[in-house]
Write an enzyme that holds these catalytic residues in place. Structure first.
Site, PDB file in Angstrom:
ATOM      1  N   LEU A  15       0.894  -1.161   0.000  1.00  0.00           N
ATOM      2  CA  LEU A  15       0.000   0.000   0.000  1.00  0.00           C
ATOM      3  C   LEU A  15       0.930   1.209   0.000  1.00  0.00           C
ATOM      4  CD1 LEU A  15      -2.573   1.700   0.781  1.00  0.00           C
ATOM      5  CD2 LEU A  15      -2.450   0.676   3.007  1.00  0.00           C
ATOM      6  N   SER A  16       0.817   2.070  -0.993  1.00  0.00           N
ATOM      7  CA  SER A  16       1.786   3.157  -1.155  1.00  0.00           C
ATOM      8  C   SER A  16       1.817   4.108   0.042  1.00  0.00           C
ATOM      9  CB  SER A  16       1.465   3.950  -2.412  1.00  0.00           C
ATOM     10  OG  SER A  16       1.458   3.115  -3.549  1.00  0.00           O
ATOM     11  N   GLN A  17       2.983   4.735   0.205  1.00  0.00           N
ATOM     12  CA  GLN A  17       3.192   5.741   1.244  1.00  0.00           C
ATOM     13  C   GLN A  17       2.295   6.964   0.953  1.00  0.00           C
ATOM     14  OE1 GLN A  17       7.261   6.971   1.191  1.00  0.00           O
ATOM     15  NE2 GLN A  17       7.083   8.184   3.066  1.00  0.00           N
TER      16      GLN A  17
END
Ligand code: SAH
Length: 217
Positions: A59-61
């Protein structure tokens, strides 16, 4: 409605990371990131870090989601193509800022979980597809905006071909995690204009479908 402290802290971190567009910050504030985080990491949903979602994916930053969304420069009437649905978090942020999001993911289980979250959050302006993002989504082209959330070694030609005139694609480019660059290309009358936005670290954009997706599909 008051915003809890952990959310306020995250928004301040995004600002100092260069996310200054108030529409983008507003969209991030309205999407509950805990819904997209795996149960064991839910208490860390508002930290500015990437989180594992299984199948070796992340899950992207939040600051990267913010910078990429800002670089897209979305308008409310635009059609957006996203490659790499993953948890669906970036997708959810996009749905708040444009007319419809078409999102492609190659892992069936990840896509199924993301679809469940979209339903739960009543996000109706998103269309999903199990497939290989290298091919884009020709039946729905052209797109005013395209965002890629996995890193190809080079910008896939099929995606550029599916951009509308004046369209924008935002993509992390590079093989090596340490040297990937977030690139924005705008299709102008005079040809494509490319800009370097930031250094980033994404999982690689893989070609084709994994065996389990092919078997069932
Ligand atoms: N935006 C997502 C990031 C997911 S990580 C989020 O915030 O959760 C990148 C995703 O791209 C992974 O789910 C991976 O399976 C997917 N991906 C990699 N190569 C792909 C391809 N060729 N086509 C479609 N999806 C791809």
């Amino acid at each position: 409605m008051s915003t809890p402290n952990h959310k306020i802290r995250l928004i301040m971190e995004l600002r100092s990371a260069g996310v200054t567009d108030t529409r983008v910050l507003g969209a991030i504030e309205r999407v509950p990131r805990e819904v997209f985080a795996p149960a064991t990491f839910r208490d860390r949903a508002y930290e500015n870090t990437a989180l594992p979602i299984g199948h070796g994916q992340t899950l992207s930053q939040p600051s990267v989601v913010g910078l990429m969304t800002q670089a897209l420069d979305l308008g409310p009437r635009m059609k957006t193509l996203e490659i790499g649905t993953g948890s669906g978090y970036q997708t959810a942020v996009l749905t708040r800022l444009c007319r419809r999001v078409y999102t492609v993911e190659r892992h069936r289980p990840l896509l199924a979980e993301a679809e469940q979250r979209f339903k739960e959050l009543r996000l109706h302006n998103v269309t999903t597809r199990l497939g290989d993002g290298w091919l884009g989504w020709p039946e729905q082209a052209p797109f005013e905006r395209i965002i890629v959330t996995a890193a190809p070694a080079e910008i896939p030609a099929a995606l550029v071909a599916q951009l509308a005139p004046g369209g924008v694609i935002v993509v992390p480019v590079g093989n090596e995690k340490r040297t990937q660059r977030l690139v924005r290309v705008r299709m102008t009358d005079a040809g494509p204009v490319s800009e370097d936005i930031a250094g980033v670290r994404f999982v690689p954009m893989v070609e084709g479908l994994p065996p389990e997706a092919k078997e069932q599909g």
